[in-house]
Write an enzyme that holds these catalytic residues in place. Structure first.
Site, PDB file in Angstrom:
ATOM      1  N   ASP A 485       0.830  -1.195   0.000  1.00 31.50           N
ATOM      2  CA  ASP A 485       0.000   0.000   0.000  1.00 31.50           C
ATOM      3  C   ASP A 485       0.874   1.259   0.000  1.00 31.50           C
ATOM      4  OD1 ASP A 485      -2.305   1.517   0.123  1.00 31.50           O
ATOM      5  OD2 ASP A 485      -3.109   0.548   1.912  1.00 31.50           O
ATOM      6  N   ASP A 550     -10.636   1.993  -3.580  1.00 32.56           N
ATOM      7  CA  ASP A 550     -11.232   1.734  -2.268  1.00 32.56           C
ATOM      8  C   ASP A 550     -12.746   1.823  -2.339  1.00 32.56           C
ATOM      9  OD1 ASP A 550      -8.957   1.228  -0.892  1.00 32.56           O
ATOM     10  OD2 ASP A 550      -8.789   3.193   0.048  1.00 32.56           O
TER      11      ASP A 550
HETATM   12  C1  DGJ Z   1      -5.825   1.923   1.829  1.00 29.63           C
HETATM   13  C2  DGJ Z   1      -6.209   0.721   1.038  1.00 29.63           C
HETATM   14  O1  DGJ Z   1      -6.644   1.088  -0.236  1.00 29.63           O
HETATM   15  C3  DGJ Z   1      -7.244  -0.082   1.793  1.00 29.63           C
HETATM   16  O2  DGJ Z   1      -7.662  -1.175   1.027  1.00 29.63           O
HETATM   17  C4  DGJ Z   1      -6.654  -0.519   3.095  1.00 29.63           C
HETATM   18  O3  DGJ Z   1      -5.603  -1.402   2.858  1.00 29.63           O
HETATM   19  C5  DGJ Z   1      -6.176   0.688   3.879  1.00 29.63           C
HETATM   20  N1  DGJ Z   1      -5.291   1.513   3.104  1.00 29.63           N
HETATM   21  C6  DGJ Z   1      -5.483   0.266   5.127  1.00 29.63           C
HETATM   22  O4  DGJ Z   1      -4.918   1.297   5.797  1.00 29.63           O
END
Ligand code: DGJ
Length: 735
Positions: A485, A550
């Site tokens: 991430d 997301d």
């Molecule tokens: C952002 C990501 O896109 C989410 O799927 C998740 O992993 C969060 N970060 C966790 O902090």
């Protein structure tokens, strides 16, 4: 095939159906001649005279260069946008003192020196993990060396041709043969010349939760630039374009040019549309705050600008890019497993027992890869703290991670773990020990975003530290997959690497991924940057799949995924089914809609399984089983966009295996205006004389039709209903 004709001094790069030609002119300049479809009856030896100056030299005193330089460099007679600009500090010894004031010299004159055709030269920042791709056949690469007559500079223009997809990768190599450093002030990987008035540009922009928004507009005379100024690819824009003459391309017909960068940092693709109708495209490093100091005897090899042309419209261009990415870019792996990720189920409220319970339920419904997201390490109980402290938290896993991993493996699933390697929370042991390890300007504020700062990957010791931290976890545990991430843009980019940090950060990320994959051979990686903020061909070369957004609302995803499909293959597009009432938008969607949309890519589940009753769990399992039956077609087939959202709020796609033996048809309605009706949509890519049995999720036979019928009239009775209507059908040819 790549040809050189010594009589006309022309180079021809012949793809399956296209040609790209250039010529060394009487001034020893390498000039562009043409790029486009090859006449069907032309064979490999067809010769071009190359006499295509667009203006007589000296025709006006305001425009001095009547041919198109293959690489547009600042110097000579150039006065438009350039791909390359260099400052030379050294002066010829014979100069008078007064003349030494005219410095630094910014005048790159590129003249032909030599060329060679080699097998498989490699662009910069190529993956070093050593993993094979689906197709590893060597490809011809043309390398043309151009030299400045007086300055110590050699520029090699490289063209690696993948003829079956009419795609070539272009990059440049800069060599400083002198004894002083050269200062490169602007550097694209290539400049492209599009045919006159190719001004309708399709591109992608977005933001967090709204990635891959499509835009198509006719660019006016002037410069139009797409780009992102951070150390990742970015949500705001994706390094990809398609271009056609206005009104002369559609989804399945018309001549379309396309390009995309294999680079995951500060990038720019600029279109220079001139009064003459000339359209030039410059793609590469973002010139903003750019600096590249080329030391004596040093060579800099840029990453690639991947370009192509296709006569089958935007859909054809997408299919070329998809195949190229699947066969030549993504590491070769079996079809992507069905994933479960516990983020939306638990957020930071996770514990060993809870994860164990979720894992059992996930396995029972057919999940193949169980991923623990954020919150498993250090003091990371909220997003205020803990980033950078990559050790298993005993608060969350009192007996460590291994019992969970063992359980997951015993349940027949792979195990995955979340990392955000480039970041640190000020409230962390790492930051307390090394406050100087973050990007910042001395004595200036350090702006936090999501309470985090960006580590300075200009420092070798930082990259080494992060490698050791992740490697330790991977070595101590049997981990199959990491979700990588990255959750903020860069501000205050002060680094020990100076302005080179924009490139150094990307190189550090690539190096980490490559080294980890090299050492842990079965490891897969998912790229995520707050959703789809780091998706490009440089990233796909070292990851297996990407987190698209997301935003997991099925109706929003219809749009996001359609935009994604312009440039990137379904195989890499991770898409989850989440809660009935979506966490991001609050909208309620049927389970079948959520699955129909998510099954268009690499399926994942993100719901809280503890909130589902037995009937719902069974329904999830039923859909997952169906996905497993069709996923090889979704992930390996050619994608046809039968109806696009912009037309009337509906998307319909079909995926077809290259031999036409199997297909998947998927329709999903985002918006429907009552009283509007549409006819069934004809499919593409099938075998006319084959008879296809069309079945639904329960293997119920919906119809049995010839490929001809399906490609002419579509699926009869495919009533497309109100918003949220969706269905997925599987087509199999007899015999
Ligand atoms: C952002 C990501 O896109 C989410 O799927 C998740 O992993 C969060 N970060 C966790 O902090």
């Amino acid at each position: 095939m790549i040809h050189y004709n010594p009589e006309t001094r022309t180079f021809s790069l012949n793809g399956r159906s296209s040609q790209y030609t250039m010529q060394v002119d009487y001034n020893e300049r390498l000039v562009h001649i043409s790029w486009g479809p090859r006449p069907k009856d032309a064979d490999e030896t067809a010769v071009l005279s190359g006499n295509n100056r667009f203006m007589a030299a000296g025709f006006t005193s305001f425009e001095f260069q009547g041919s198109k330089d293959e690489l547009l460099a600042y110097g000579d007679t150039t006065m438009h946008e350039v791909a390359l600009k260099i400052a030379f500090p050294d002066l010829p010894a014979s100069l008078t003192e007064a003349e030494t004031l005219h410095t630094p010299i910014r005048d790159v004159r590129l003249r032909y020196k030599s060329h060679e055709i080699v097998m498989d030269a490699q662009p910069g920042l190529l993956p070093l993990h050593g993993l094979p791709t689906q197709n590893n056949e060597p490809r011809e690469t043309l390398r043309i060396q151009l030299q400045d007559p007086t300055q110590p500079l050699t520029v090699t223009l490289c063209y690696r041709l993948t003829p079956e997809h009419d795609i070539f990768e272009r990059w440049i190599e800069l060599y400083n043969s002198g004894d002083s450093a050269l200062f490169v002030e602007q550097c694209s990987f290539a400049s492209l010349h599009l045919p006159s008035r190719t001004t309708e540009i399709t591109s992608i922009h977005g933001s967090w939760a709204a990635e891959f928004t499509q835009q198509r507009q006719i660019i006016p005379v002037g410069t139009f630039a797409l780009g992102h100024r951070s150390v990742q690819t970015g949500h705001s824009s994706n390094p990809f374009f398609m271009a056609n003459r206005p009104g002369q391309a559609w989804e399945e017909s018309g001549l379309v040019y396309f390009g995309t960068l294999a680079f995951s940092g500060a990038w720019q693709i600029a279109f220079d549309h001139q009064h003459s109708g000339d359209v030039r495209v410059l793609g590469g490093y973002n010139p903003f705050d750019f600096e590249l100091v080329l030391a004596p005897k040093e060579t800099h090899v840029t990453p690639a600008f991947v370009c192509g042309v296709c006569e089958n419209g935007w859909g054809g261009a997408s299919r070329r890019l998809h195949r190229f990415a699947r066969e030549r870019v993504l590491p070769e792996t079996p079809t992507r497993p069905v994933l479960y990720n516990s983020w939306e189920a638990t957020y930071f409220d996770l514990n060993a027992d809870g994860q164990m319970a979720l894992a059992r339920k996930a396995a029972a419904m057919g999940v193949e890869l169980f991923v623990v997201d954020d919150g498993w390490f250090g003091g990371r109980r909220t997003d205020f703290a803990g980033l950078g402290d990559w050790w298993v938290s005993s608060d969350v896993f009192p007996e460590g991670l291994q019992p969970l991993i063992d359980e997951v493996h015993q349940l027949g699933m792979q195990f995955g773990l979340w990392f955000e390697p480039e970041m640190v929370n000020p409230d962390s042991d790492l930051y307390r020990q090394h406050p100087d390890w973050v990007l910042h300007f001395p004595g200036r504020p350090r702006t936090e975003a999501r309470f985090q700062l960006v580590l300075d990957f200009g420092r070798e010791e930082v990259v080494d530290y992060i490698f050791t931290a992740i490697d330790t976890i991977l070595s101590q545990h049997d981990i199959d997959f990491i979700k990588w991430d990255m959750n903020r843009n860069v501000t205050e980019p002060g680094s020990v690497a100076g302005k080179a940090i924009w490139r150094a950060h990307v190189a550090g990320v690539y190096q980490l991924m490559d080294k980890l994959r090299q050492k842990h051979s079965k490891l897969s990686i998912q790229s995520c940057s707050g959703g789809g903020g780091r998706i490009d061909l440089g990233m796909l070369a070292r990851t297996d799949q990407v987190w698209t957004s997301d935003n997991t609302d099925a109706l929003d995803r219809i749009r996001i995924q359609e935009g994604f499909s312009l440039a990137y293959p379904a195989r890499a597009m991770e898409s989850w089914v989440t809660h009935e009432k979506n966490h991001q938008t609050g909208r309620i969607a049927e389970l079948s809609t959520r699955f129909d949309v998510a099954m268009r890519g690499a399926l994942g589940i993100g719901s809280n399984l503890n909130e589902l009753d037995a009937a719902e769990l069974k329904d999830y399992a039923r859909h997952i089983a169906f996905y497993k039956k069709i996923r090889h077609v979704v992930q390996e087939g050619d994608l046809y966009r039968l109806a696009r959202l912009e037309e009337d709020g509906t998307t319909a796609v079909c995926y077809v295996l290259s031999d036409g033996s199997e297909a998947v048809y998927s329709v999903a309605v985002k918006d429907h205006v009552l009283g509007f009706y549409r006819s069934p949509m004809p499919l593409h890519g099938l075998v006319s004389h084959a008879i296809y049995t069309i079945t639904d999720i329960d293997a119920y036979e919906v119809a049995r039709l010839t490929g001809y019928e399906l490609m002419v009239q579509g699926i009869p009775g495919d009533a497309i209903g109100t918003a949220g209507y969706s269905r997925t059908l599987y087509l199999k040819a007899a015999g």
